[in-house]
Design a protein around this motif. Sequence first.
Motif, mmCIF file in Angstrom:
data_model
loop_
_atom_site.group_PDB
_atom_site.id
_atom_site.type_symbol
_atom_site.label_atom_id
_atom_site.label_comp_id
_atom_site.label_asym_id
_atom_site.label_seq_id
_atom_site.Cartn_x
_atom_site.Cartn_y
_atom_site.Cartn_z
ATOM 1 N N GLU A 152 37.991 -31.893 -25.165
ATOM 2 C CA GLU A 152 37.799 -30.957 -24.057
ATOM 3 C C GLU A 152 37.819 -31.509 -22.822
ATOM 4 N N GLY A 153 38.958 -32.554 -22.514
ATOM 5 C CA GLY A 153 39.294 -32.721 -21.320
ATOM 6 C C GLY A 153 38.856 -33.696 -20.658
ATOM 7 N N CYS A 154 37.101 -34.306 -20.897
ATOM 8 C CA CYS A 154 36.493 -35.024 -20.063
ATOM 9 C C CYS A 154 37.057 -36.382 -21.586
ATOM 10 N N VAL A 155 36.255 -37.437 -20.825
ATOM 11 C CA VAL A 155 36.128 -39.088 -21.305
ATOM 12 C C VAL A 155 34.609 -39.143 -21.137
ATOM 13 N N SER A 156 34.769 -39.883 -22.684
ATOM 14 C CA SER A 156 33.238 -39.822 -22.985
ATOM 15 C C SER A 156 32.631 -41.338 -21.719
ATOM 16 N N THR A 157 32.112 -41.665 -21.335
ATOM 17 C CA THR A 157 31.259 -43.145 -20.306
ATOM 18 C C THR A 157 30.900 -44.140 -21.132
ATOM 19 N N ARG A 158 29.818 -43.080 -22.225
ATOM 20 C CA ARG A 158 29.210 -44.438 -22.759
ATOM 21 C C ARG A 158 28.692 -43.674 -24.562
ATOM 22 N N HIS A 159 28.424 -44.627 -25.268
ATOM 23 C CA HIS A 159 27.474 -43.662 -26.618
ATOM 24 C C HIS A 159 26.252 -42.318 -26.554
ATOM 25 N N TYR A 160 27.080 -41.061 -27.121
ATOM 26 C CA TYR A 160 26.179 -39.932 -27.319
ATOM 27 C C TYR A 160 26.092 -40.356 -28.573
ATOM 28 N N GLU A 161 24.897 -39.710 -28.906
ATOM 29 C CA GLU A 161 24.237 -39.818 -30.361
ATOM 30 C C GLU A 161 23.399 -38.337 -30.240
ATOM 31 N N LEU A 162 23.431 -37.295 -30.915
ATOM 32 C CA LEU A 162 22.532 -36.194 -31.220
ATOM 33 C C LEU A 162 22.169 -36.165 -32.146
ATOM 34 N N TYR A 163 21.064 -35.306 -32.734
ATOM 35 C CA TYR A 163 20.444 -34.563 -33.689
ATOM 36 C C TYR A 163 20.958 -33.493 -34.065
ATOM 37 N N GLY A 164 20.196 -31.875 -35.073
ATOM 38 C CA GLY A 164 20.700 -30.845 -35.406
ATOM 39 C C GLY A 164 20.232 -30.087 -36.084
ATOM 40 N N LYS A 165 19.492 -29.340 -36.736
ATOM 41 C CA LYS A 165 19.282 -28.655 -38.015
ATOM 42 C C LYS A 165 21.187 -28.507 -38.569
ATOM 43 N N LEU A 224 25.330 -29.022 -38.318
ATOM 44 C CA LEU A 224 25.806 -29.637 -37.928
ATOM 45 C C LEU A 224 26.753 -29.133 -37.128
ATOM 46 N N ALA A 225 27.016 -27.430 -36.701
ATOM 47 C CA ALA A 225 27.478 -27.088 -35.299
ATOM 48 C C ALA A 225 26.136 -27.115 -33.967
ATOM 49 N N GLU A 226 25.075 -27.107 -34.152
ATOM 50 C CA GLU A 226 23.853 -27.212 -33.817
ATOM 51 C C GLU A 226 24.100 -28.942 -32.405
ATOM 52 N N ALA A 227 23.865 -29.486 -33.727
ATOM 53 C CA ALA A 227 24.213 -31.362 -33.434
ATOM 54 C C ALA A 227 25.262 -31.172 -32.262
ATOM 55 N N VAL A 228 26.982 -31.210 -32.885
ATOM 56 C CA VAL A 228 28.139 -31.673 -32.573
ATOM 57 C C VAL A 228 27.789 -30.128 -30.933
ATOM 58 N N ALA A 229 27.197 -28.894 -30.749
ATOM 59 C CA ALA A 229 27.946 -28.714 -29.173
ATOM 60 C C ALA A 229 25.786 -29.386 -28.300
ATOM 61 N N ARG A 230 25.050 -30.313 -29.523
ATOM 62 C CA ARG A 230 24.565 -30.839 -28.065
ATOM 63 C C ARG A 230 25.037 -32.003 -27.849
ATOM 64 N N CYS A 231 25.622 -33.020 -28.294
ATOM 65 C CA CYS A 231 26.689 -34.009 -28.054
ATOM 66 C C CYS A 231 27.739 -34.012 -27.134
ATOM 67 N N VAL A 232 27.926 -32.840 -27.082
ATOM 68 C CA VAL A 232 29.083 -32.008 -26.048
ATOM 69 C C VAL A 232 28.340 -31.624 -24.255
ATOM 70 N N VAL A 233 27.022 -30.646 -24.624
ATOM 71 C CA VAL A 233 26.686 -30.785 -23.678
ATOM 72 C C VAL A 233 25.504 -32.289 -22.996
ATOM 73 N N GLN A 234 25.120 -33.298 -23.925
ATOM 74 C CA GLN A 234 25.230 -34.142 -22.863
ATOM 75 C C GLN A 234 25.984 -35.083 -22.129
ATOM 76 N N MET A 235 27.692 -34.979 -23.266
ATOM 77 C CA MET A 235 28.761 -35.861 -22.434
ATOM 78 C C MET A 235 29.113 -35.418 -21.132
ATOM 79 N N ARG A 236 29.145 -33.644 -21.571
ATOM 80 C CA ARG A 236 29.526 -33.293 -19.939
ATOM 81 C C ARG A 236 28.608 -32.854 -19.366
ATOM 82 N N LEU A 237 27.629 -32.513 -19.528
ATOM 83 C CA LEU A 237 26.379 -32.636 -18.480
ATOM 84 C C LEU A 237 25.114 -33.569 -18.215
ATOM 85 N N GLY A 238 25.218 -34.413 -18.909
ATOM 86 C CA GLY A 238 24.116 -35.239 -18.539
ATOM 87 C C GLY A 238 22.597 -34.333 -20.181
ATOM 88 N N ASP A 239 21.590 -35.530 -19.600
ATOM 89 C CA ASP A 239 20.495 -35.305 -20.466
ATOM 90 C C ASP A 239 19.888 -33.964 -20.634
#
Length: 126
Positions: free
Chosen positions: A83-96, A98-113
């Motif tokens: 979505e136009g944002c370049v990942s500056t590091r490796h991000y890895e997240l979990y979710g119950k 797939l959609a939850e895990a993907v959303a958490r990963c994008v949020v962490q990448m764009r907004l932080g921990d």
Amino acid sequence: MKIKTAELKGRALDWALAKALGRTVEVCFGGVVGVQDESGSWQTFAVHTDPALCLGLMSKISIMQQATDGSWRVATSKGVIIEGCVSTRHYELYGKTLAEAVARCVVQMRLGDEVEVPDELCGVQA
């Protein structure tokens, strides 16, 4: 209230993902997350459960199922563009889910921990 990105779920996750995607967002009655579209109209926003959005975001994320507890693990590599944002590091997240895990990963990448979420969304799951 600040919530760890890895613990976001339900409406709080919808709010954070809408923010991460650059949407104008507010809380409506009953903890419903609303976003403003290009025409200025407000509509209900349940992004992390939207299959079309999830599939679009997944196209750049590595997806793995963890066999031990059935949760999903997703990851991005450094340099991936989502979505136009370049990942500056490796991000890895979990979710119950797939959609939850993907959303958490994008949020962490764009907004932080940690993400600031309106208090009325904390604990609202559906």
